[in-house]
Design an enzyme around this catalytic site. Structure first.
Site, mmCIF file in Angstrom:
data_model
loop_
_atom_site.group_PDB
_atom_site.id
_atom_site.type_symbol
_atom_site.label_atom_id
_atom_site.label_comp_id
_atom_site.label_asym_id
_atom_site.label_seq_id
_atom_site.Cartn_x
_atom_site.Cartn_y
_atom_site.Cartn_z
ATOM 1 N N ALA A 8 -51.605 -0.779 -0.062
ATOM 2 C CA ALA A 8 -51.119 -0.028 1.105
ATOM 3 C C ALA A 8 -50.370 -0.909 2.109
ATOM 4 O O ALA A 8 -50.064 -0.447 3.206
ATOM 5 C CB ALA A 8 -52.299 0.667 1.794
ATOM 6 N N SER A 140 -45.369 5.281 -13.697
ATOM 7 C CA SER A 140 -43.915 5.037 -13.628
ATOM 8 C C SER A 140 -43.262 5.838 -14.745
ATOM 9 O O SER A 140 -43.898 6.097 -15.786
ATOM 10 C CB SER A 140 -43.628 3.552 -13.829
ATOM 11 N N TYR A 153 -44.237 -4.673 -18.037
ATOM 12 C CA TYR A 153 -44.455 -3.568 -17.104
ATOM 13 C C TYR A 153 -44.583 -2.233 -17.862
ATOM 14 O O TYR A 153 -45.480 -1.441 -17.570
ATOM 15 C CB TYR A 153 -43.295 -3.523 -16.107
HETATM 16 N N1 LIG Z 1 -40.609 0.675 -6.578
HETATM 17 C C1 LIG Z 1 -40.328 1.270 -7.725
HETATM 18 O O1 LIG Z 1 -39.157 1.333 -8.137
HETATM 19 C C2 LIG Z 1 -41.429 1.906 -8.536
HETATM 20 C C3 LIG Z 1 -41.056 2.799 -9.554
HETATM 21 C C4 LIG Z 1 -42.062 3.393 -10.314
HETATM 22 C C5 LIG Z 1 -43.381 3.112 -10.060
HETATM 23 N N2 LIG Z 1 -43.720 2.252 -9.061
HETATM 24 C C6 LIG Z 1 -45.139 1.976 -8.856
HETATM 25 O O2 LIG Z 1 -45.495 2.331 -7.530
HETATM 26 C C7 LIG Z 1 -46.603 1.538 -7.105
HETATM 27 C C8 LIG Z 1 -46.310 0.999 -5.710
HETATM 28 O O3 LIG Z 1 -45.184 0.152 -5.761
HETATM 29 P P1 LIG Z 1 -44.135 0.020 -4.579
HETATM 30 O O4 LIG Z 1 -42.822 0.468 -5.086
HETATM 31 O O5 LIG Z 1 -44.658 0.646 -3.344
HETATM 32 O O6 LIG Z 1 -44.046 -1.579 -4.470
HETATM 33 P P2 LIG Z 1 -44.461 -2.602 -3.293
HETATM 34 O O7 LIG Z 1 -43.790 -2.215 -2.022
HETATM 35 O O8 LIG Z 1 -44.196 -3.945 -3.855
HETATM 36 O O9 LIG Z 1 -46.036 -2.361 -3.135
HETATM 37 C C9 LIG Z 1 -46.962 -2.899 -4.037
HETATM 38 C C10 LIG Z 1 -48.319 -2.952 -3.354
HETATM 39 O O10 LIG Z 1 -49.272 -3.476 -4.293
HETATM 40 C C11 LIG Z 1 -50.009 -4.506 -3.636
HETATM 41 N N3 LIG Z 1 -50.462 -5.518 -4.585
HETATM 42 C C12 LIG Z 1 -49.726 -6.201 -5.498
HETATM 43 N N4 LIG Z 1 -50.496 -7.090 -6.134
HETATM 44 C C13 LIG Z 1 -51.750 -6.985 -5.603
HETATM 45 C C14 LIG Z 1 -52.988 -7.663 -5.833
HETATM 46 N N5 LIG Z 1 -53.114 -8.619 -6.755
HETATM 47 N N6 LIG Z 1 -54.061 -7.288 -5.092
HETATM 48 C C15 LIG Z 1 -53.961 -6.311 -4.162
HETATM 49 N N7 LIG Z 1 -52.825 -5.632 -3.908
HETATM 50 C C16 LIG Z 1 -51.722 -5.979 -4.612
HETATM 51 C C17 LIG Z 1 -49.021 -5.104 -2.624
HETATM 52 O O11 LIG Z 1 -49.730 -5.698 -1.543
HETATM 53 P P3 LIG Z 1 -49.900 -7.279 -1.261
HETATM 54 O O12 LIG Z 1 -48.678 -7.967 -1.761
HETATM 55 O O13 LIG Z 1 -50.053 -7.327 0.229
HETATM 56 O O14 LIG Z 1 -51.148 -7.651 -1.984
HETATM 57 C C18 LIG Z 1 -48.319 -3.844 -2.134
HETATM 58 O O15 LIG Z 1 -49.064 -3.241 -1.106
HETATM 59 C C19 LIG Z 1 -46.797 0.457 -8.178
HETATM 60 O O16 LIG Z 1 -47.868 0.818 -9.011
HETATM 61 C C20 LIG Z 1 -45.492 0.500 -8.962
HETATM 62 O O17 LIG Z 1 -45.664 0.102 -10.295
HETATM 63 C C21 LIG Z 1 -42.767 1.645 -8.292
#
Ligand SMILES: NC(=O)c1ccc[n+]([C@@H]2O[C@H](COP(=O)([O-])OP(=O)(O)OC[C@H]3O[C@@H](n4cnc5c(N)ncnc54)[C@H](OP(=O)(O)O)[C@@H]3O)[C@@H](O)[C@H]2O)c1
Length: 273
Positions: A8, A140, A153
């Protein structure tokens, strides 16, 4: 509603937590960056009234079993149960399989697959104390149709989808719903925090969604109990093509991957999720 939202501190998870709190839910948020979670809490308090839910932050690394246990302990102590677990935290990686290390695969699988699976396992007793309990997994489009240069991924998101499908039927007997929403490329910090990826690698996309919109659609899926939802038209077309014309889809992806005009500084291109 009592909700856990992982990941979050930015992007989709940040917006999910904010929108859930604004609609009255009590939300426990987690991610590694504490200052971002504090910022989320501060933003949730702007214009808050008696109908706004509270956000509580528990910073930590979700791949650490001790942190996952701390999340469950907090929920037992403070709430006695939870109504929804949102498995959102995740990270990607870009680059050919042939050039990648075993470590990259493990790190992606740890955060995108093992962490949400094990958090769900320890949260199950909490969900059994919940009202209309649900697990909402953020997948995704690439968990429905894989593309080149994102093998780790795609594998992790396919794994999450298979696991979701399996436990959906198991947990139906316990009245716990298992839902999955699959976004396409979303404007977040996702592409700034790729695992073991050359920063010069370029990625391309047919259309980009805002995290606010993805969060809205995910909450709608939760309210309407949509079991498996692809959020964008482009994503639906890719999945449909892949299902009914797999060879043609392979051909298009091969051509796109080889197209010089799409290549980044390292000579590699990629298709975003
Ligand atoms: N962006 C896209 O294009 C896209 C497309 C399809 C699906 N998704 C999915 O949507 C979800 C959210 O992604 P987003 O796009 O919002 O990306 P984001 O802005 O990079 O957010 C990812 C979140 O995951 C947390 N995270 C990563 N590694 C972690 C760890 N080891 N422990 C705890 N928290 C962790 C990060 O927080 P910290 O770094 O502060 O730990 C951040 O809050 C993911 O599951 C991603 O696969 C994204």
């Amino acid at each position: 509603m009592r909700v856990i939202v992982t990941g979050a501190s930015s992007g989709i998870g940040y917006q999910l937590a904010l929108q859930l709190a604004r609609s009255g839910s009590r939300v426990l948020v987690t991610a590694r960056r504490k200052e971002r979670l504090d910022q989320l809490i501060a933003e949730s308090l702007v214009g808050a009234d008696h109908t706004t839910g509270q956000i509580h932050a528990l910073p930590g690394n979700l791949t650490d079993p001790a942190h996952r246990a701390a999340i469950a302990d907090w929920c037992y102590r403070e709430w006695g149960g939870i109504d929804t677990l949102v498995n959102n935290a995740g990270a990607g990686a870009i680059g050919p399989f042939a050039d990648a290390s075993a470590d990259r695969l493990r790190r992606v699988m740890e955060i995108d697959f093992f962490a949400p699976v094990e958090l769900t396992r320890i949260c199950l007793p909490l969900l059994l104390n919940g009202i209309s309990p649900a697990v909402l997994n953020i997948g995704s489009v690439l968990g429905h149709r894989a593309v080149p240069d994102k093998s780790e991924y795609c594998a992790a998101k396919f794994a999450m989808r298979g696991w979701s499908e399996s436990i959906r039927v198991e947990l139906a007997q316990l009245n716990v719903e298992v839902l999955m929403v699959s976004p396409s490329t979303t404007k977040s910090e996702f592409f700034d925090s790729l695992v073991d990826t050359n920063p010069d690698i370029k990625s391309r996309s047919l259309g980009i969604m805002s995290p606010e919109r993805v969060a809205q659609l995910a909450i709608r899926a939760l309210v309407k109990s949509k079991r498996d939802m692809i959020l964008s038209l482009g994503g639906k077309v890719l999945v449909w093509l892949g299902r009914f014309f797999p060879r043609l889809t392979d051909f298009i992806l091969t051509r796109t991957n080889d197209d010089d005009s799409l290549k980044g500084a390292t000579g590699k291109s990629s298709t975003k999720p």
